[in-house]
Design a protein around this motif. Structure first.
Motif, PDB file in Angstrom:
ATOM      1  N   LEU A   4      26.745  74.128  24.221  1.00 29.64           N
ATOM      2  CA  LEU A   4      27.209  75.449  24.436  1.00 29.64           C
ATOM      3  C   LEU A   4      27.094  76.164  25.963  1.00 29.64           C
ATOM      4  CD1 LEU A   4      26.127  75.734  21.390  1.00 29.64           C
ATOM      5  CD2 LEU A   4      27.796  77.409  21.228  1.00 29.64           C
ATOM      6  N   GLU A   6      27.783  78.979  28.525  1.00 28.23           N
ATOM      7  CA  GLU A   6      28.583  80.443  28.775  1.00 28.23           C
ATOM      8  C   GLU A   6      28.834  80.462  30.321  1.00 28.23           C
ATOM      9  OE1 GLU A   6      25.052  81.183  25.882  1.00 28.23           O
ATOM     10  OE2 GLU A   6      25.413  79.959  27.717  1.00 28.23           O
ATOM     11  N   CYS A  22      32.605  80.488  26.247  1.00 25.44           N
ATOM     12  CA  CYS A  22      31.849  79.842  25.943  1.00 25.44           C
ATOM     13  C   CYS A  22      32.451  78.377  25.684  1.00 25.44           C
ATOM     14  CB  CYS A  22      31.164  80.104  24.658  1.00 25.44           C
ATOM     15  SG  CYS A  22      29.937  79.283  24.033  1.00 25.44           S
ATOM     16  N   VAL A  24      32.538  74.745  24.213  1.00 26.53           N
ATOM     17  CA  VAL A  24      31.608  73.974  23.134  1.00 26.53           C
ATOM     18  C   VAL A  24      32.152  72.461  23.315  1.00 26.53           C
ATOM     19  CG1 VAL A  24      31.333  76.430  21.747  1.00 26.53           C
ATOM     20  CG2 VAL A  24      33.162  74.525  21.179  1.00 26.53           C
ATOM     21  N   MET A  34      30.362  80.995  14.720  1.00 25.70           N
ATOM     22  CA  MET A  34      30.047  81.402  16.266  1.00 25.70           C
ATOM     23  C   MET A  34      29.761  82.747  16.455  1.00 25.70           C
ATOM     24  SD  MET A  34      32.161  78.457  18.319  1.00 25.70           S
ATOM     25  CE  MET A  34      31.125  78.512  19.744  1.00 25.70           C
ATOM     26  N   ASN A  77      38.520  74.381  22.680  1.00 24.78           N
ATOM     27  CA  ASN A  77      37.209  74.804  22.137  1.00 24.78           C
ATOM     28  C   ASN A  77      36.329  75.758  23.273  1.00 24.78           C
ATOM     29  OD1 ASN A  77      37.228  72.803  20.295  1.00 24.78           O
ATOM     30  ND2 ASN A  77      35.875  71.363  20.860  1.00 24.78           N
ATOM     31  N   CYS A  96      25.873  82.643  23.896  1.00 18.16           N
ATOM     32  CA  CYS A  96      26.786  82.052  22.688  1.00 18.16           C
ATOM     33  C   CYS A  96      25.982  81.384  21.741  1.00 18.16           C
ATOM     34  CB  CYS A  96      27.737  81.224  23.384  1.00 18.16           C
ATOM     35  SG  CYS A  96      28.974  80.486  22.446  1.00 18.16           S
ATOM     36  N   ALA A  98      25.901  78.928  17.860  1.00 20.77           N
ATOM     37  CA  ALA A  98      26.727  78.172  16.713  1.00 20.77           C
ATOM     38  C   ALA A  98      25.830  77.678  15.637  1.00 20.77           C
ATOM     39  CB  ALA A  98      27.616  77.245  17.281  1.00 20.77           C
ATOM     40  N   GLY A 117      23.497  78.524  23.826  1.00 16.98           N
ATOM     41  CA  GLY A 117      23.785  78.396  25.086  1.00 16.98           C
ATOM     42  C   GLY A 117      22.668  78.610  25.842  1.00 16.98           C
TER      43      GLY A 117
END
Length: 126
Positions: A4, A6, A22, A24, A34, A77, A96, A98, A117
């Motif tokens: 990730l 940002e 962000c 990904v 997320m 994404n 960010c 996930a 991230g």
């Protein structure tokens, strides 16, 4: 490998707007929750805007409701955080994150997320 990255942070005057992105890789949106989190100096990391895009579920902290919007572009994404009417108290490093969707997941709890991230600084001047 899940990654990730940002971008979009910066310095903005109170009342202004910013859009964080962000990018990904390594997974698809539908399988993951997320979120955008932030951490100000001396404070704990907090959930700001989080989403399970595949389930169409979103969370917003009370402090940002009506001002921030989280959205995702599954084709590219990219997860976005649109921030408007920014206040000095929004100043923080924004992250960010996930996690694979699972039962009992708490969207706004940082400890429930596995991937992060590097963060991007947002500074709002008064």
């Amino acid at each position: 490998e899940v990654q990730l990255v940002e971008s979009g942070g910066g310095l903005v005057q109170a009342g202004g707007s910013l859009r964080l992105s962000c990018v990904v890789s390594g997974f698809t949106f539908d399988d993951y929750a997320m979120g955008w989190f932030r951490q100000a100096p001396g404070k704990e990391r907090e959930g700001v805007s989080c989403a399970s895009i595949g389930e169409n579920i979103t969370y917003y902290a009370d402090s940002v409701k009506g001002r921030f919007t989280v959205s995702g572009d599954s084709a590219k994404n990219i997860l976005y955080l649109h921030m408007s009417s920014l206040k000095p108290e929004d100043t923080a490093v924004y992250y960010c994150a996930a996690v694979v969707l699972r039962g009992g997941l708490r969207l706004n709890f940082p400890d429930d997320y596995d991937y992060w991230g590097q963060g991007t600084q947002v500074t709002v001047s008064s």
